[in-house]
Each structure stands twice: as C-alpha cells, then as structure tokens.
Scaffold this motif. Structure first.
Motif, PDB file in Angstrom:
ATOM      1  N   CYS A   1      75.794 -23.370  13.619  1.00 34.26           N
ATOM      2  CA  CYS A   1      76.729 -24.370  14.166  1.00 34.26           C
ATOM      3  C   CYS A   1      76.015 -25.348  15.083  1.00 34.26           C
ATOM      4  O   CYS A   1      76.276 -26.550  15.046  1.00 34.26           O
ATOM      5  N   ALA A   2      75.100 -24.838  15.886  1.00 32.11           N
ATOM      6  CA  ALA A   2      74.380 -25.714  16.794  1.00 32.11           C
ATOM      7  C   ALA A   2      73.539 -26.730  16.015  1.00 32.11           C
ATOM      8  O   ALA A   2      73.466 -27.914  16.370  1.00 32.11           O
ATOM      9  N   SER A   3      72.910 -26.246  14.941  1.00 33.34           N
ATOM     10  CA  SER A   3      72.101 -27.156  14.114  1.00 33.34           C
ATOM     11  C   SER A   3      72.980 -28.201  13.442  1.00 33.34           C
ATOM     12  O   SER A   3      72.605 -29.377  13.324  1.00 33.34           O
ATOM     13  N   ASN A   4      74.144 -27.776  12.981  1.00 37.59           N
ATOM     14  CA  ASN A   4      75.068 -28.726  12.357  1.00 37.59           C
ATOM     15  C   ASN A   4      75.474 -29.832  13.340  1.00 37.59           C
ATOM     16  O   ASN A   4      75.549 -31.014  12.989  1.00 37.59           O
ATOM     17  N   ILE A   5      75.741 -29.422  14.566  1.00 36.54           N
ATOM     18  CA  ILE A   5      76.107 -30.398  15.586  1.00 36.54           C
ATOM     19  C   ILE A   5      74.962 -31.364  15.844  1.00 36.54           C
ATOM     20  O   ILE A   5      75.151 -32.575  15.977  1.00 36.54           O
ATOM     21  N   LEU A   6      73.742 -30.827  15.901  1.00 37.16           N
ATOM     22  CA  LEU A   6      72.574 -31.667  16.136  1.00 37.16           C
ATOM     23  C   LEU A   6      72.366 -32.667  14.993  1.00 37.16           C
ATOM     24  O   LEU A   6      72.048 -33.830  15.221  1.00 37.16           O
ATOM     25  N   VAL A   7      72.548 -32.189  13.760  1.00 34.17           N
ATOM     26  CA  VAL A   7      72.441 -33.088  12.600  1.00 34.17           C
ATOM     27  C   VAL A   7      73.519 -34.164  12.673  1.00 34.17           C
ATOM     28  O   VAL A   7      73.279 -35.339  12.386  1.00 34.17           O
ATOM     29  N   TYR A   8      74.705 -33.745  13.070  1.00 39.27           N
ATOM     30  CA  TYR A   8      75.823 -34.690  13.206  1.00 39.27           C
ATOM     31  C   TYR A   8      75.473 -35.780  14.217  1.00 39.27           C
ATOM     32  O   TYR A   8      75.698 -36.973  13.985  1.00 39.27           O
ATOM     33  N   PHE A   9      74.867 -35.362  15.322  1.00 43.46           N
ATOM     34  CA  PHE A   9      74.456 -36.340  16.329  1.00 43.46           C
ATOM     35  C   PHE A   9      73.378 -37.272  15.780  1.00 43.46           C
ATOM     36  O   PHE A   9      73.394 -38.477  16.022  1.00 43.46           O
ATOM     37  N   ALA A  10      72.411 -36.710  15.040  1.00 40.92           N
ATOM     38  CA  ALA A  10      71.329 -37.526  14.475  1.00 40.92           C
ATOM     39  C   ALA A  10      71.883 -38.598  13.539  1.00 40.92           C
ATOM     40  O   ALA A  10      71.436 -39.748  13.548  1.00 40.92           O
ATOM     41  N   ILE A  11      72.884 -38.220  12.731  1.00 37.31           N
ATOM     42  CA  ILE A  11      73.505 -39.192  11.815  1.00 37.31           C
ATOM     43  C   ILE A  11      74.199 -40.295  12.604  1.00 37.31           C
ATOM     44  O   ILE A  11      74.052 -41.489  12.320  1.00 37.31           O
ATOM     45  N   LEU A  12      74.968 -39.890  13.601  1.00 36.91           N
ATOM     46  CA  LEU A  12      75.671 -40.878  14.422  1.00 36.91           C
ATOM     47  C   LEU A  12      74.691 -41.793  15.143  1.00 36.91           C
ATOM     48  O   LEU A  12      74.882 -43.008  15.209  1.00 36.91           O
TER      49      LEU A  12
END
Length: 460
Positions: A175-186
C-alpha cells in the motif's frame, strides 16, 4: 558551469523566474484550482471529523490535538473556498498579489492537512489525500514563488522518505508503494502542467512582442501613406474640393489623387485595390505614381487610351501579385469633367438647377474590365458631365455604401444619396466631414469592414 550562489541564482532567474505578468495572467486559474482543492479538502475534512467521532465511541481522552488538527484544516479549507469564490466573482480588476493571498493561506492549510493525514490513527484514504496535497502544493507554490516544482519538492523529499517508512509500518509495503507511485504520477502531471503553462506564456510573450512591432510598423506605414496622399485643394480656381479617407485598419487599400498645377485642377482619381492590409496599401503607393505619370504624359490623348496604358503598366509593375484595382480617372477641362470608370461604383451627380441628386447615367456603349488583371479583357469608355454653378459630382469607394450596423443593415446608396442632399448647401470640405460622420454613427460599435474614401467636387 558556475556553481557559486550568484551563478545558481542567475540560472534560476534565467530558466525559472516568471514576471508578474505571468502571475497576473494565471491568477484566476490559480484561484480556480485552489477553490476546487479547498472544496474537496473541506468535504474530506468533514468526513474525517465524522469518522474520528464515530471511531472514538465517546472516548475523546487524549484526542484533543487530533481534533484540533482536523478542525484547523476543516476551517482553513472552508475559508479558502469562500475567499476564492468571492475573488473569482469580482468584476473589477484586482491586483494578482491580493488574488494569490488565498493561495498562501491555502498552503498553510495544506501543511496542516498533510500533518493531520499522517496522524497515527488516520484512516487509509487520508494517506492518499496527503500525497495529493503534496502534488497540488508543488504546482501552486511554484507558480506563486517562482520556484520550479522539482526544486520545491527537493524540500519535501526528506519528509516524504520518513513518511514512507512510517507508512510501511502502518499499512504495509504494498500500500505504501502504491501511494508513492500515485504521488509520482501526480507530480509528473504537475511538472508537465508547469512546463506547458510556462512555455505557452513565453510563446504568447514573443507573439505579443512581434505583434507590437508589426503594429508599430503598420502605424508608420499608415503615416507615410497619409502624407503621401496629402494634397492642398483649398485654393483651386472655379472649384471646391473636399476629400475624406479612413482605413479599415492601418494602411488603406483606397487610392485617391488630385492632379493640379498651382491653382488649376487638371483632374482627379479614385481607386480601390482588392483585398486589405499591407499588400493592398503598398500596391496603392506603387500605382499612384504610374497613374500620375500616364495622366500627364498622355494629356493629349483620349482618357480611355490613358487608362489602357495605366492597365498595362500596372500589370507589368506588380508582377505576380494577385491584387487588382477598380477606379475612376477623371480629367477637367473648363466646366466639363470627363472620366473613365474601370469597375468602380458610379459617382453621384447633384444638379443645383433642379435640386436633384442621382446616380450618374452612363451612355449605352458596352464597357467592362478592371485594372491590373493579366489576360483579362477590358473595354473602357469615356463619360462626361457639364457643370453649372453649384453642381457637384461625388466619388466614393464601396466602403461607404457597404457599411453595416449592429443589426446587419447596410448604409446603402439610397441612404447615402439622402445624406449628400442633406448637406449639399455646405462647402465641399464640410460636406465630406458631415457625411463621413453620418456613416460612422450609422455603424456604431460595428467593426469597419472596408476602407472608406469620399471625394466631392463642386463648381463655384
């Protein structure tokens, strides 16, 4: 490469600094973004407060700081939303610094929300919300303080790493990695928007500078053309002459000239070049000398022969330029005015004896053709009119009769004739001023769609 403070500062200003004009231009866009973000945060803040109350199950011991953070974020986002809505609805101009105050205030609220969203017992969607806030903050802060988003996020980087470690412990590495990827996309979208916004602004600045230079050059060309056409017709034996010219924009495609020797009027011409703009204006200046040269060089020949010579020379001089001319060339002899019409609107004639104004009635001979079209057949015909004292002949370009008002109505020839009759008792120079003003008032706020030229010659 210079890595000194001054060198880094210089490169920053060269590549990232944007002038106040940029902030002024995007201030409303910033407000719109901040209004939407603050509304979302306000709704999420309300949801978080409700969830926190439900999860507390009536036990609020030690949770005062928790609710304080939620409350501050909730109130801040609501104030920013209302503030931005008020500023967006203001009809008067507001300085961009005032408009960006909600952005600054919103930054504080965002930081509070960010801390709030990583409170140890925060719900899962709050973690996503925190990274969304970071992405939004990158673009908004960058636009406000002239800092490139990547540079600004370097400040956040240590904080993000620490939070990421905490997230792994709280919600797991997936979940933490998913959030980080989400931030990178944004964040990538934020940087893309920044670069696009900046490039579009710089392109518009370059275009504005080019347009300003072009406008200045056109104004200079218009002044040169105006001086080129200026002619003193205030003291002509036996005649009153008045003229008026107004370009649609910049240089005029209408050409007019008076041929005189001291106080003797030998003739006049009015011509209209097809099209508009600089090319038409330049062509008028080219053919003006040709017409005058042929007029005097062939003073002993029939006027239609003079027009043939003019047509041939114009075709040769303009080369591959597609523009052509319509026009009337006239010659004055004693009380008689003879003219040749090459596809131009027929003049009006006022006869004082019977107080009548009408369109000039041509002789029945066949005639056709304009000026300046290669391989286009022409047949010019000489017309004449004998003046008595008080008689007038009115030459004009179609910019007068084709003038349109806001309701789509044309000024028209009938209205034009009534207008001429209304002021016919005045001197010729006053007549053209009053008639042109009538046309302008008729148009109102409607854009002028063609050049306007008016010449009145009156026998005295």
């Amino acid at each position: 490469m210079d890595f000194s403070v001054s060198g880094i500062r210089k490169r920053h200003f060269e590549h990232y600094y944007m002038p106040d004009r940029f902030l002024e231009e995007i201030s409303d866009e910033n407000l719109s973004h901040m209004s939407l973000v603050s509304l979302i945060l306000w709704i999420l803040g309300l949801a978080n407060i409700i969830f926190a109350i439900v999860r507390a199950e009536g036990d609020f011991t030690g949770k005062a700081p928790h609710f304080a953070y939620y409350g501050i974020a909730f109130i801040t986002s609501f104030v920013v939303f209302i503030w931005t809505q008020i500023l967006l609805r203001k009809q008067v101009a507001i300085d961009h610094r005032l408009k960006n105050l909600p952005v600054c205030f919103g930054m504080i609220g965002m930081q509070v929300c960010f801390i709030m969203n990583f409170w140890p017992d925060g719900v899962i969607f709050s973690h996503y919300n925190g990274f969304v806030l970071l992405a939004c903050e990158g673009i908004l802060t960058g636009l406000f303080v002239h800092i490139y988003p990547n540079l600004f996020d370097l400040i956040h980087l240590p904080f993000i790493i620490v939070i990421f470690i905490i997230e792994i412990e709280q919600i797991g590495i997936v979940c933490a990695s998913n959030i980080l990827v989400y931030f990178a996309i944004l964040h990538t979208m934020v940087v893309y928007k920044w670069v696009n916004t900046r490039e579009l602004f710089l392109q518009r600045e370059k275009m504005a500078a080019l347009n300003a230079n072009l406008s200045k050059e056109i104004d200079i060309a218009a002044d040169i053309q105006k001086n080129f056409y200026t002619c003193d017709v205030s003291d002509i034996n036996g005649w009153e002459v008045g003229y008026y010219n107004r370009a649609m924009a910049g240089v005029s495609g209408d050409l007019f000239a008076f041929y005189k020797r001291d106080t003797i009027l030998d003739g006049l011409g009015i011509f209209d070049v097809s099209g508009h703009g600089i090319s038409s204006g330049l062509l008028t200046m080219l053919v003006k000398n040709i017409i005058e040269q042929e007029f005097y060089k062939n003073s002993g020949r029939s006027l239609d022969k003079v027009m043939y010579e003019i047509n041939d020379r114009v075709i040769e001089a303009k080369g591959n330029v597609e523009n052509y001319l319509t026009g009337i060339l006239s010659r004055v002899k004693d009380n008689t005015l003879e003219f040749v019409n090459a596809g131009h609107p027929l003049p009006l004639v006022y006869t004082k004896g019977d107080d009548n104004i009408e369109l000039f009635i041509e002789s029945p001979e066949e005639r056709y053709g304009v000026i300046g079209l290669r391989d286009f057949p022409t047949k010019y015909q000489v017309e004449s009119f004998d003046f008595s004292r008080g008689d007038e002949m009115i030459f004009y370009s179609d910019g007068i009769i084709d003038a349109v008002n806001s309701e789509g109505q044309e000024f028209g020839r009938e209205r034009f004739m009534d207008c001429v009759k209304k002021y016919v008792s005045l001197q010729a120079k006053d007549q053209v001023n009053f008639i042109s003003e009538e046309v302008r008032l008729f148009q109102g706020k409607s854009a002028q769609k063609d050049d306007v030229t008016l010449i009145i010659i009156k026998k005295i």
